[in-house]
Design a protein around this motif. Structure first.
Motif, short mmCIF file in Angstrom:
data_model
loop_
_atom_site.label_atom_id
_atom_site.label_comp_id
_atom_site.label_asym_id
_atom_site.label_seq_id
_atom_site.Cartn_x
_atom_site.Cartn_y
_atom_site.Cartn_z
N ASN A 39 44.90 65.08 20.36
CA ASN A 39 44.08 64.04 19.75
C ASN A 39 44.60 62.63 20.06
N ASN A 40 45.54 62.55 21.01
CA ASN A 40 46.08 61.26 21.45
C ASN A 40 46.68 60.45 20.31
N VAL A 41 47.43 61.12 19.46
CA VAL A 41 48.10 60.46 18.34
C VAL A 41 49.60 60.57 18.55
N ILE A 42 50.28 59.44 18.64
CA ILE A 42 51.74 59.45 18.81
C ILE A 42 52.40 59.57 17.44
N GLY A 43 53.31 60.53 17.32
CA GLY A 43 53.99 60.76 16.06
C GLY A 43 54.98 59.64 15.71
N GLU A 44 55.35 59.59 14.45
CA GLU A 44 56.23 58.52 13.97
C GLU A 44 57.58 58.54 14.68
N ASN A 45 58.17 59.74 14.85
CA ASN A 45 59.47 59.83 15.50
C ASN A 45 59.40 59.48 16.99
N ASP A 46 58.36 59.96 17.63
CA ASP A 46 58.19 59.63 19.05
C ASP A 46 58.01 58.13 19.25
N LEU A 47 57.17 57.53 18.42
CA LEU A 47 56.91 56.10 18.55
C LEU A 47 58.18 55.29 18.29
N SER A 48 58.97 55.73 17.33
CA SER A 48 60.23 55.04 17.04
C SER A 48 61.15 55.09 18.25
N LEU A 49 61.21 56.24 18.93
CA LEU A 49 62.04 56.36 20.13
C LEU A 49 61.56 55.43 21.23
N LEU A 50 60.26 55.41 21.48
CA LEU A 50 59.72 54.57 22.54
C LEU A 50 60.01 53.09 22.28
#
Length: 221
Positions: A39-50
């Motif tokens: 669904n093309n939704v970036i998770g909170e942990n992934d986004l924090s890493l990026l």
């Protein structure tokens, strides 16, 4: 300006790739992702890493972007109709691929009117553009095939002549463009003189997760 058929791909592979340096293999990296890729939704942990990887380059790197290279894996395609003045500056960015309509081959094929030129921020074309003379020259060339008349057409168009290009780049290139062009003097880049007109920065802001990944410096943590 016009921006049509925008497509963005690569978030899944970019995020998994960003996790690989601290993982055993692909499956290990993917298991640590909390994004909903379907669904093309970036998770909170992934986004924090990026975001941490991007900021690491901003603060620590003396050269290059080794931490945020995942941005190069997020690719963008869009058809852009823009004035030649815009395209001359866009050609500065070598990590963008462009395929355009041909003024050389098609200048005589369509009527020349005010829709062929980018408007100034006041909504009018430049006073230095002589539409009647250009259209008469186009018709004369079609009648005579006089190469000198063809040169009059090509050399008389000016920088506001609109050209459509299929534009392909990645988020790393877009981030560089946004940094240098968001306050640009030319309205087709920044929209500073008339934000109601279509412009590149306004289009870039419509892409997924650009505030977090491209315009990250505007976000207060």
């Amino acid at each position: 300006m016009k921006f049509e058929n925008t497509q963005v791909f690569g978030f899944e592979n970019a995020i998994i790739g960003a996790r690989l340096p601290m993982c055993k293999n692909f499956e290990d990296a993917k298991s640590k992702c909390d994004s909903d890729f379907q669904n093309n939704v970036i998770g909170e942990n992934d986004l924090s890493l990026l975001k941490r990887l991007i900021k690491a380059d901003d603060v620590e790197s003396g050269y290059g972007t080794p931490n945020s290279k995942f941005l190069q894996m997020i690719e963008v395609w869009v058809s852009i109709e823009a004035p030649l003045a815009f395209w001359k500056e866009a050609d500065t960015y070598r990590h963008a691929v462009k395929n355009s309509t041909s003024t050389m081959h098609r200048i005589q094929s369509y009527p020349i009117d005010d829709s062929c030129f980018e408007k100034k921020p006041n909504g009018k074309i430049s006073k230095l553009i002589h539409l009647d003379e250009l259209e008469k020259a186009r018709q004369l060339y079609n009648e005579t095939k006089d190469k000198d008349v063809w040169y009059d057409l090509i050399y008389g168009l000016g920088d506001s002549w609109l050209q459509t290009r299929m534009f392909h780049c990645n988020y790393a290139t877009l981030r560089n463009m946004a940094f240098w062009r968001r306050n640009h003097k030319q309205n087709s880049w920044s929209g500073k003189d008339n934000p109601q007109m279509k412009n590149f920065i306004d289009w870039a802001r419509s892409l997924p997760y650009v505030q977090e990944l491209i315009f990250i410096d505007e976000v207060e943590e």
